[in-house]
Design a protein around this motif. Structure first.
Motif, PDB file in Angstrom:
ATOM      1  N   UNK A   1      -0.511 -11.780  -2.513  1.00  9.68           N
ATOM      2  CA  UNK A   1       0.019 -10.409  -2.510  1.00  9.68           C
ATOM      3  C   UNK A   1      -0.285  -9.656  -1.217  1.00  9.68           C
ATOM      4  N   UNK A   2      -1.459  -9.887  -0.627  1.00  8.34           N
ATOM      5  CA  UNK A   2      -1.756  -9.190   0.632  1.00  8.34           C
ATOM      6  C   UNK A   2      -0.790  -9.600   1.732  1.00  8.34           C
ATOM      7  N   UNK A   3      -0.517 -10.896   1.814  1.00 10.65           N
ATOM      8  CA  UNK A   3       0.413 -11.355   2.858  1.00 10.65           C
ATOM      9  C   UNK A   3       1.790 -10.737   2.644  1.00 10.65           C
ATOM     10  N   UNK A   4       2.199 -10.661   1.374  1.00  9.51           N
ATOM     11  CA  UNK A   4       3.496 -10.046   1.110  1.00  9.51           C
ATOM     12  C   UNK A   4       3.491  -8.541   1.389  1.00  9.51           C
ATOM     13  N   UNK A   5       2.319  -7.924   1.174  1.00  3.72           N
ATOM     14  CA  UNK A   5       2.235  -6.487   1.445  1.00  3.72           C
ATOM     15  C   UNK A   5       2.465  -6.177   2.918  1.00  3.72           C
ATOM     16  N   UNK A   6       2.029  -7.077   3.796  1.00  2.00           N
ATOM     17  CA  UNK A   6       2.257  -6.814   5.221  1.00  2.00           C
ATOM     18  C   UNK A   6       3.758  -6.716   5.497  1.00  2.00           C
ATOM     19  N   UNK A   7       4.535  -7.580   4.827  1.00  2.00           N
ATOM     20  CA  UNK A   7       5.990  -7.546   5.032  1.00  2.00           C
ATOM     21  C   UNK A   7       6.571  -6.241   4.470  1.00  2.00           C
ATOM     22  N   UNK A   8       6.078  -5.848   3.298  1.00  2.00           N
ATOM     23  CA  UNK A   8       6.612  -4.608   2.711  1.00  2.00           C
ATOM     24  C   UNK A   8       6.306  -3.424   3.630  1.00  2.00           C
ATOM     25  N   UNK A   9       5.080  -3.401   4.150  1.00  2.00           N
ATOM     26  CA  UNK A   9       4.723  -2.303   5.063  1.00  2.00           C
ATOM     27  C   UNK A   9       5.633  -2.309   6.287  1.00  2.00           C
ATOM     28  N   UNK A  10       5.909  -3.505   6.805  1.00  3.56           N
ATOM     29  CA  UNK A  10       6.782  -3.600   7.972  1.00  3.56           C
ATOM     30  C   UNK A  10       8.157  -3.004   7.662  1.00  3.56           C
TER      31      UNK A  10
ATOM     32  N   UNK B   1       2.114 -10.799  16.059  1.00  5.59           N
ATOM     33  CA  UNK B   1       1.428  -9.886  15.159  1.00  5.59           C
ATOM     34  C   UNK B   1       0.978 -10.584  13.889  1.00  5.59           C
ATOM     35  N   UNK B   2       1.847 -11.433  13.360  1.00  3.95           N
ATOM     36  CA  UNK B   2       1.570 -12.031  12.049  1.00  3.95           C
ATOM     37  C   UNK B   2       0.296 -12.868  12.067  1.00  3.95           C
ATOM     38  N   UNK B   3       0.078 -13.631  13.168  1.00  2.00           N
ATOM     39  CA  UNK B   3      -1.100 -14.489  13.223  1.00  2.00           C
ATOM     40  C   UNK B   3      -2.380 -13.670  13.146  1.00  2.00           C
ATOM     41  N   UNK B   4      -2.429 -12.574  13.916  1.00  2.15           N
ATOM     42  CA  UNK B   4      -3.637 -11.742  13.940  1.00  2.15           C
ATOM     43  C   UNK B   4      -3.923 -11.138  12.572  1.00  2.15           C
ATOM     44  N   UNK B   5      -2.856 -10.645  11.950  1.00  2.00           N
ATOM     45  CA  UNK B   5      -3.057  -9.999  10.655  1.00  2.00           C
ATOM     46  C   UNK B   5      -3.502 -11.025   9.614  1.00  2.00           C
ATOM     47  N   UNK B   6      -2.930 -12.220   9.730  1.00  2.38           N
ATOM     48  CA  UNK B   6      -3.254 -13.241   8.749  1.00  2.38           C
ATOM     49  C   UNK B   6      -4.744 -13.596   8.773  1.00  2.38           C
ATOM     50  N   UNK B   7      -5.327 -13.619   9.972  1.00  2.58           N
ATOM     51  CA  UNK B   7      -6.768 -13.896  10.057  1.00  2.58           C
ATOM     52  C   UNK B   7      -7.560 -12.911   9.224  1.00  2.58           C
ATOM     53  N   UNK B   8      -7.236 -11.649   9.392  1.00  2.00           N
ATOM     54  CA  UNK B   8      -7.946 -10.623   8.623  1.00  2.00           C
ATOM     55  C   UNK B   8      -7.796 -10.860   7.127  1.00  2.00           C
ATOM     56  N   UNK B   9      -6.545 -11.093   6.726  1.00  2.00           N
ATOM     57  CA  UNK B   9      -6.275 -11.205   5.299  1.00  2.00           C
ATOM     58  C   UNK B   9      -6.961 -12.446   4.708  1.00  2.00           C
ATOM     59  N   UNK B  10      -7.145 -13.468   5.541  1.00  2.00           N
ATOM     60  CA  UNK B  10      -7.836 -14.660   5.052  1.00  2.00           C
ATOM     61  C   UNK B  10      -9.341 -14.446   5.003  1.00  2.00           C
ATOM     62  N   UNK B  11      -9.795 -13.332   5.569  1.00  7.23           N
ATOM     63  CA  UNK B  11     -11.221 -13.026   5.465  1.00  7.23           C
ATOM     64  C   UNK B  11     -11.980 -13.200   6.766  1.00  7.23           C
ATOM     65  N   UNK B  12     -11.256 -13.420   7.855  1.00  3.45           N
ATOM     66  CA  UNK B  12     -11.932 -13.609   9.140  1.00  3.45           C
ATOM     67  C   UNK B  12     -11.834 -12.341   9.974  1.00  3.45           C
ATOM     68  N   UNK B  13     -12.981 -11.805  10.360  1.00  2.00           N
ATOM     69  CA  UNK B  13     -12.939 -10.681  11.289  1.00  2.00           C
ATOM     70  C   UNK B  13     -13.300 -11.210  12.661  1.00  2.00           C
TER      71      UNK B  13
END
Ligand code: ADP
Ligand code: MG
Lengths: 329, 254
Positions: free
Chosen positions: B70-79, B213-225
């Protein structure tokens, strides 16, 4: 208070204004008069800091508009050609917001809001949404917006355009009531407006200042001769030639006869007072003096004259409005 | 600072009385709720099945299985919805002549830009905060991995900041809100897709890959800061705000 020094602005290759200079004293009301496209809005936008100039500068309350824009902006109230109103705000909310961004805070805002609502007679619509107001009221809100922080300088761009006659009178009265407390520049393309509200007039045409003066001085500048309208009951065939022999008279133009008699326009050299000689001549010849009045040009004629000169057109070849005649004092 | 506060209040007021913010929030919350609930139900059904067939249950990673999709899909909805929230910001001031008021008031253009940015971002952050109730509700049923959850929300928040900054920039380019929205869709989708689909290791693809953009955001969503992702999102946001500031200033010189 306001001093413009050689202001110029080009839009690409198009020169909107060039070498515009004038000064306004503290407490004075100055009209910026010119036809559409003359450069009035451009000049005002430069003075208010909305736009940069491509040449020259200006000082307002001693601050250079380009070196100290914030100081200048704090001291200016500006009513743009299209009043800057927010559709989603009520009158009170809007004026409160404007007061705050103009730098007022806390109690000052409440006091300023109360004052300006009263000054502009907006109290009873304070809670109305701005888009629901009539055009005249919107213009008043625009004026209130310029006034709310009690600025030293007011710059009003065509404040009466698009209003009906009753609204125009109200807005003019409002502006007149503000004179003295503020230094005001007001632009207009309507001559009677300039003469009704302002002490001095800057005439601008095609981006250049064609004249800066008080209304009377402007008229005098244009007049090459003194003109007197002379009405007599019983003109004679030799009336024109007799009048022409008087000292100082350079031209006599008879008007058509009517039931009452005939009117002659007598032109004399500037500075020559021929009234006494005229009345004596009329009396001696028994023509029957009906009237004698000095003719002054209205600002409208002056305006036309000056702007036509500027473009190199001979004013004689354009249809000029009838000069208005004012009775001798 | 004071001016920024005044402008933030004004923008927030406008958001709360105009329908656009409610419509955007409603769509975003409805879709993201649906995504959360359906994913949670799917995972719980799956584990029930495993229990029924006496299979050995692998240790369930709640974050990867329940929250990540759901978080990954939320990024698309926000976009897709944020440009609708930002399109008005500057375009409408220009169209309604109110820019003439702001630009002749003792307010710096950077204060104007920051005020608008912060107000719009705050609206998005409120929307994101509302979605927090899904993980909180699951707290009673299972143990939540807080660290990846925090990282996801940090990523979503920063990403929204960038989307808002880009939307604000687009809004400064035109007086037409629709055109502003279309421009920000264009920039966002462009940034989102750069780098996807290429796999060789040339400098070109690594530069493009960094911009993605997607790669950077995905790291965060996977739990990597990762500081590189932080730097990317923050510096891109600052850059977009700076460009907006330049656009607002440039009006003077036209
Ligand atoms: N943004 C602009 N771009 C190009 N030309 C402009 C612009 N604004 C005004 N002008 C031109 O500059 C001249 C002066 O305009 P303006 O100051 O609006 O005159 P006024 O207010 O006296 O009617 C006009 O010829 C007008 O066409
Ligand atoms: Mg104008």
């Amino acid at each position: 208070m306001i001093e413009a020094i050689g202001l110029g602005k080009r839009y690409g290759p198009h020169v909107a204004i060039e070498d515009v200079s004038f000064a306004v004293q503290k407490g004075e009301v100055l009209a910026f008069l010119g036809p559409n496209g003359a450069g009035k809005t451009t000049t005002m936008r430069i003075l208010t800091g909305f736009m940069s100039a491509t040449a020259g500068t200006a000082r307002i309350a001693g601050f250079d508009i380009f070196d100290h824009p914030m100081e200048v902006k704090r001291r200016i109230g500006y009513l743009a050609e299209n009043p800057p109103l927010y559709r989603e705000m009520t009158v009170a909310e809007y004026l409160t917001f404007v007061a705050k961004i103009k730098g007022l805070s806390g109690r000052q805002v409440t006091v300023a809001l109360g004052d300006v609502l009263e000054k502009c007679a907006l109290g009873h619509v304070a809670k109305r949404l701005i888009p629901n107001l009539s055009r005249g009221y919107k213009q008043r809100v625009g004026l209130a917006q310029a006034l709310v922080h009690n600025p030293e300088v007011l710059i009003l761009d065509e404040p009466t355009t698009g209003l009906d006659p009753q609204q125009i009178i109200e807005i003019r009265q409002l502006i007149t009531s503000l004179a003295g407390g503020h230094t005001i520049i007001l632009s207009t393309h309507i001559l009677p407006e300039a003469t009704a509200i302002c002490q001095r007039v800057v005439i601008i045409n095609k981006g250049r200042v064609v004249a800066v003066d008080s209304q009377e001085h402007l008229s005098a500048r244009v007049r090459q001769t003194e003109q007197i309208s002379l009405g007599v009951r019983r003109p004679q065939p030799d009336t024109v030639s007799i009048l022409n022999t008087l000292t100082g008279v350079c031209r006599v133009t008879p008007k058509p006869m009517d039931d009452n008699g005939q009117v002659f326009i007598v032109e004399s050299e500037l500075g020559q007072d021929i009234r006494e000689a005229l009345s004596e001549t009329v009396y001696k010849n028994g023509w029957g003096l009906l009237e004698m009045r000095a003719i002054t040009l209205s600002l409208e004629d002056v305006f036309l004259h000056l702007t036509m000169q500027e473009t190199g057109l001979d004013p004689a070849h354009v249809e000029t409005p009838e000069p208005t005649e004012t009775p001798l004092a | 600072m004071r001016n920024i506060g005044i402008l933030v209040c004004k923008e927030l007021r406008t958001y709360f009385i105009s329908p656009i913010a409610y419509v955007v929030a409603a769509i975003f919350l409805a879709i993201s709720s649906y995504l959360f609930v359906s994913q949670a139900m799917y995972i719980s059904a799956l584990s029930m099945q495993m229990v029924r067939f006496q299979q050995e249950i692998p240790p369930l990673d709640i974050h990867q299985t329940v929250f990540l999709p759901p978080f990954l899909n939320m990024t698309i909805i926000l976009l897709l919805v944020l440009p609708l929230l930002t399109m008005r910001l500057i375009a409408e001031e220009a169209r309604g002549h109110t820019m003439e008021l702001l630009a002749t008031s003792p307010v710096r253009s950077i204060e104007l830009v920051m005020g608008k940015f912060l107000a719009a971002w705050l609206v998005v952050l409120i929307m994101l905060a509302i979605t927090l109730h899904w993980p909180l509700m699951l707290m009673s049923a299972t143990t939540i991995a807080w660290k990846p959850l925090f990282s996801s929300y940090l990523g979503l928040a920063l990403m929204s900041g960038l989307f808002v900054a880009i939307g604000l920039f687009a809004s400064s380019l035109t007086e037409n809100q629709i055109i502003a929205a279309v421009i920000s869709f264009g920039i966002l989708i462009g940034l989102w897709l750069t780098g996807s689909g290429s796999s060789d290791n040339s400098t070109y693809t690594s530069v493009i890959g960094y911009l993605s953009l997607s790669a950077h955001v995905e790291h965060f969503v996977r739990g990597l800061i990762d500081t590189r992702d932080l730097t990317y999102l923050i510096s891109m946001t600052v850059f977009a705000l700076f460009l907006t500031h330049l656009m607002v200033e440039s009006r003077r010189w036209k």
